[in-house]
Design an enzyme around this catalytic site. Structure first.
Site, short mmCIF file in Angstrom:
data_model
loop_
_atom_site.label_atom_id
_atom_site.label_comp_id
_atom_site.label_asym_id
_atom_site.label_seq_id
_atom_site.Cartn_x
_atom_site.Cartn_y
_atom_site.Cartn_z
N GLY A 46 42.36 100.59 3.90
CA GLY A 46 42.25 101.39 2.51
C GLY A 46 43.42 101.99 2.35
CD GLN A 51 46.66 107.17 2.60
OE1 GLN A 51 45.83 106.45 2.03
NE2 GLN A 51 46.92 107.25 3.82
CB CYS A 94 44.12 108.90 8.00
SG CYS A 94 44.98 109.12 6.47
CG LEU A 95 47.15 103.64 7.09
CD1 LEU A 95 47.33 102.46 5.64
CD2 LEU A 95 47.63 102.85 8.52
CG HIS A 136 39.35 107.92 4.62
ND1 HIS A 136 39.48 108.36 5.95
CD2 HIS A 136 40.61 107.83 4.28
CE1 HIS A 136 40.81 108.42 6.38
NE2 HIS A 136 41.49 108.01 5.23
CD GLU A 137 41.33 104.87 1.68
OE1 GLU A 137 42.44 105.67 1.11
OE2 GLU A 137 41.26 104.21 2.63
CG HIS A 140 43.77 110.02 1.14
ND1 HIS A 140 44.48 110.65 1.90
CD2 HIS A 140 43.22 108.80 1.98
CE1 HIS A 140 44.44 110.27 3.17
NE2 HIS A 140 43.80 109.27 3.24
O1 GNR Z 1 42.89 102.10 8.09
C1 GNR Z 1 42.30 102.72 8.08
N1 GNR Z 1 41.17 102.91 8.82
C2 GNR Z 1 39.95 103.72 8.73
C3 GNR Z 1 39.11 103.81 9.85
C4 GNR Z 1 38.07 104.60 9.71
C5 GNR Z 1 37.83 105.45 8.56
C6 GNR Z 1 38.77 105.48 7.40
C7 GNR Z 1 39.72 104.65 7.85
S1 GNR Z 1 41.05 104.63 6.34
C8 GNR Z 1 42.34 104.15 7.27
C9 GNR Z 1 43.53 103.93 6.28
C10 GNR Z 1 43.83 105.00 5.26
O2 GNR Z 1 44.40 105.95 5.95
N2 GNR Z 1 43.23 105.17 3.93
O3 GNR Z 1 43.67 106.45 3.58
NI NI Z 2 43.52 107.97 4.98
#
Ligand code: GNR
Ligand code: NI
Length: 173
Positions: A46, A51, A94-95, A136-137, A140
């Site tokens: 995601g 980001q 999270c990236l 999660h997104e 953000h």
């Molecule tokens: O790549 C991602 N893996 C992930 C794993 C578990 C819960 C959420 C994520 S999202 C993350 C990519 C990211 O940072 N998206 O904002």
């Molecule tokens: Ni993230």
């Protein structure tokens, strides 16, 4: 399509509340497509516009493994319109917080309303990894990172560690 640089915490742009998109026009679609390419090239499932330094309510999600890719979901103005009573604990990464992982408790299932890449209003029911990822997104877009659900001590330790790594990288650049 273009791979965009991904911001690493701490960065004030990751803490801002993102602005609604008026309509998914050509410019928004290009950003969505660049975000998909960026997400795939970083091996993420995601990505949210903040980001890549864009304070707009746009997210992309693709939870399928590499060999099954090609149907990423592109969403503008995503909203959780229903969440299950039942919660589930899952490990998140999270990236923007490289190599950091922690268990986060969230509603198990959610229904999300969004505007798709063709500017059509859609709804999806999400469960499992898709549910975690969409929540999660959307976080953000509010300036919330998964570490915000951890204890203050643990959050500060993670952010300080990332800050140190980045300062070292800058000094060696
Ligand atoms: O790549 C991602 N893996 C992930 C794993 C578990 C819960 C959420 C994520 S999202 C993350 C990519 C990211 O940072 N998206 O904002
Ligand atoms: Ni993230």
């Amino acid at each position: 399509m273009t791979v965009l640089p991904i911001l690493i915490a701490p960065d004030p742009k990751l803490k801002a509340k993102a602005k609604k998109v008026d309509a998914v026009d050509d410019e928004t679609l290009k950003l969505m497509n660049d975000m998909v390419e960026t997400m795939h090239s970083a091996n993420g499932i995601g990505l949210a516009a903040p980001q890549v330094g864009v304070s707009k309510r746009i997210i992309v999600v693709d939870i399928l493994p590499k060999d099954e890719r090609g149907r990423p979901i592109r969403m503008a103005n995503p909203e959780i319109i229903w969440a299950s009573e039942e919660d589930e604990l899952r490990e998140e990464g999270c990236l923007s917080l490289p190599d950091q992982y922690a268990d986060v408790l969230r509603p198990k299932n959610v229904r999300v309303r969004y505007v798709d890449h063709e500017n059509e209003i859609r709804e999806i029911d999400a469960e499992g990894m898709l549910s975690v990822c969409v929540q999660h997104e959307i976080d953000h877009l509010e300036g919330t990172l998964f570490v915000d659900y951890l204890s203050t001590l643990r959050r500060k330790m993670i952010i300080r560690k990332l800050q140190k790594i980045q300062k070292l990288a800058e000094a060696n650049a």
